[in-house]
Design an enzyme around this catalytic site. Structure first.
Site, PDB file in Angstrom:
ATOM      1  N   LEU A 108       0.865  -1.174   0.000  1.00  0.00           N
ATOM      2  CA  LEU A 108       0.000   0.000   0.000  1.00  0.00           C
ATOM      3  C   LEU A 108       0.900   1.223   0.000  1.00  0.00           C
ATOM      4  O   LEU A 108       1.969   1.212   0.622  1.00  0.00           O
ATOM      5  CB  LEU A 108      -0.887   0.042   1.252  1.00  0.00           C
ATOM      6  CG  LEU A 108      -1.993  -0.991   1.383  1.00  0.00           C
ATOM      7  CD1 LEU A 108      -2.730  -0.807   2.703  1.00  0.00           C
ATOM      8  CD2 LEU A 108      -2.965  -0.904   0.225  1.00  0.00           C
ATOM      9  N   ASP A 109       0.481   2.277  -0.688  1.00  0.00           N
ATOM     10  CA  ASP A 109       1.233   3.522  -0.644  1.00  0.00           C
ATOM     11  C   ASP A 109       1.322   4.008   0.794  1.00  0.00           C
ATOM     12  O   ASP A 109       0.423   3.766   1.600  1.00  0.00           O
ATOM     13  CB  ASP A 109       0.537   4.619  -1.460  1.00  0.00           C
ATOM     14  CG  ASP A 109       0.538   4.356  -2.950  1.00  0.00           C
ATOM     15  OD1 ASP A 109       1.260   3.454  -3.406  1.00  0.00           O
ATOM     16  OD2 ASP A 109      -0.191   5.066  -3.658  1.00  0.00           O
ATOM     17  N   LYS A 110       2.385   4.726   1.083  1.00  0.00           N
ATOM     18  CA  LYS A 110       2.517   5.353   2.390  1.00  0.00           C
ATOM     19  C   LYS A 110       1.283   6.227   2.616  1.00  0.00           C
ATOM     20  O   LYS A 110       0.828   6.910   1.711  1.00  0.00           O
ATOM     21  CB  LYS A 110       3.785   6.210   2.403  1.00  0.00           C
ATOM     22  CG  LYS A 110       4.050   6.866   3.724  1.00  0.00           C
ATOM     23  CD  LYS A 110       5.286   7.729   3.649  1.00  0.00           C
ATOM     24  CE  LYS A 110       5.486   8.389   4.992  1.00  0.00           C
ATOM     25  NZ  LYS A 110       6.069   9.691   4.904  1.00  0.00           N
TER      26      LYS A 110
END
Length: 190
Positions: free
Chosen positions: A6-8
């Site tokens: 998941l993206d930050k």
């Protein structure tokens, strides 16, 4: 082992394997697009309908830490549908066919509806006219992109059973939506 990332600052579900054989099988399922991933996002602007973005994504030609829609990129497909329209924003449900880095964020910015709070791809605060102080504070106080991995569905790597997992929206996401809904009610009754 981690199956996908998941993206930050994106909240929600991830797939993690407990054993090496399960990891191998889950990675294979991910590559064959057999794992269904759905997200919820709040984007800038009022969208009239759902749709699909089918545009290749690769490294940005000048900003090396950014991704972009580029002809030389890898295929990327994002499906989206409108869940709720607000005065200046839209709550979306998105389904990924592919899993490119920053895919949802790049695709939504590409169609001129960047995610709220996504400063990397143009999601700076865009309050509607005559917004209340409470709404402005909620919008300014939201310190990440409004993106949540809400649902994951897959076949269990050992017994083959179809499984679906859901994660409720985090509190900050709900508080932002509540502020947007209050703003919409206030201006619809005016």
């Amino acid at each position: 082992g981690i199956i996908h990332r998941l993206d930050k600052d994106t909240t929600g579900l991830m797939v993690v394997a407990k054993t090496v054989p399960a990891q191998t099988q889950l990675v294979d399922m991910m590559q064959k697009r057999e794992i269904r991933r759905e997200y919820e996002a709040i984007c800038n602007g009022v969208m009239t309908a759902g749709g699909m973005v089918d545009e290749p994504i690769g490294r940005h030609p000048t900003k090396r830490t950014h991704m972009a829609v580029v002809a030389s990129g890898k295929p990327a497909v994002t499906h989206y549908r409108v869940m709720e329209r607000l005065r200046a924003h839209t709550l979306l449900r998105l389904r990924l066919e592919t899993g490119r880095t920053h895919q949802i964020r790049v695709h939504m910015a590409h169609i001129r509806h960047p995610l709220v709070g996504d400063l990397t791809y143009g999601g700076r605060p865009r309050p509607p006219k005559q917004a209340s102080e409470e709404f402005l504070a909620a919008l300014r106080g939201f310190s990440r992109q409004a993106l949540h991995a809400a649902q994951l569905s897959l076949h269990h790597p050992v017994n083959g059973e179809w499984m679906t997992f859901e994660a409720p929206r985090p509190k900050d996401f709900e508080l932002l939506l509540d502020a947007m809904r209050d703003d919409a009610r206030l201006h619809n009754n005016a």
